[in-house]
Design a protein around this motif. Structure first.
Motif, PDB file in Angstrom:
ATOM      1  N   THR A  21       0.873  -1.173   0.000  1.00 25.41           N
ATOM      2  CA  THR A  21       0.000   0.000   0.000  1.00 25.41           C
ATOM      3  C   THR A  21       0.911   1.224   0.000  1.00 25.41           C
ATOM      4  N   PRO A  22       0.361   2.405  -0.152  1.00 27.76           N
ATOM      5  CA  PRO A  22       1.211   3.598  -0.088  1.00 27.76           C
ATOM      6  C   PRO A  22       1.934   3.745   1.259  1.00 27.76           C
ATOM      7  N   SER A  25       4.280  -2.352   3.406  1.00 23.67           N
ATOM      8  CA  SER A  25       4.206  -3.661   2.762  1.00 23.67           C
ATOM      9  C   SER A  25       3.352  -4.543   3.671  1.00 23.67           C
ATOM     10  N   GLY A  81      -7.258  -1.033  -5.986  1.00 24.02           N
ATOM     11  CA  GLY A  81      -5.875  -1.004  -6.430  1.00 24.02           C
ATOM     12  C   GLY A  81      -5.706  -1.792  -7.718  1.00 24.02           C
ATOM     13  N   THR A  91       2.551  -8.646  -7.962  1.00 17.75           N
ATOM     14  CA  THR A  91       2.553  -7.498  -7.071  1.00 17.75           C
ATOM     15  C   THR A  91       1.159  -6.905  -7.044  1.00 17.75           C
ATOM     16  N   TYR A  93      -0.754  -3.592  -5.835  1.00 21.31           N
ATOM     17  CA  TYR A  93      -0.641  -2.206  -5.406  1.00 21.31           C
ATOM     18  C   TYR A  93      -2.033  -1.813  -4.916  1.00 21.31           C
TER      19      TYR A  93
END
Length: 157
Positions: A21-22, A25, A81, A91, A93
């Motif tokens: 996430t922003p 991890s 996301g 991955t 995001y």
């Protein structure tokens, strides 16, 4: 999805998975299976999956982690996301994501009540100048319900 020990003569193919996430991890490890909710519906990713990119909607994500020759189910609440599988690594995001064990059930229930109250005020209000962002309140409600369902499912195991 099953928790079990891998037999020593059994070759298990896995892929590296990261969920970020922003802010942090959320998960990083070897995975043998992943199920997620894309905007076009639910899908599954397994080792050697062809390259794949999908926007994610608010929903539960489940994966089977391979760690120390043992398989373990992992559940997460993912709040939108993108998922990117390049054929060898996956991955995610995510706007935000939480492991089931990290969800605060009381906090999620309070968030659900707040969102329901906001949406109830919209149904009572009339006119074009609504005091509430309806889309945001509905998204908040969806996220809270997902957290509650996931936290309760882990609690009942």
């Amino acid at each position: 999805m099953v928790d079990d020990k891998v037999q020593s003569d059994e070759e298990v193919v896995s892929f590296k998975c990261r969920i970020i996430t922003p802010l942090k991890s959320v998960f990083e490890g070897e995975v043998v299976d992943l199920i997620a909710n894309g905007v076009s519906g639910e899908f599954e990713i397994q080792p050697r999956h062809e390259p794949f990119l999908s926007p994610l909607k608010v929903g539960m994500m489940t994966l089977v982690e391979l760690k120390d020759d043992e398989k373990k189910d992992v559940s997460l609440a993912v709040h939108g996301g993108f998922l990117d599988m390049n054929g060898e690594e996956l991955t995610v995001y995510a706007s935000s994501a939480e492991l089931a064990d990290d969800i605060d059930l009381d906090r999620a229930q309070e968030a659900k009540k707040r969102a329901e109250k906001l949406l109830e005020s919209v149904s009572v209000s009339k006119g074009d100048n609504l005091p509430v962002d309806v889309d945001r309140a509905q998204l908040s409600l969806m996220r809270a319900v997902l957290r509650i369902q996931l936290a309760e499912s882990v609690k009942n195991l």
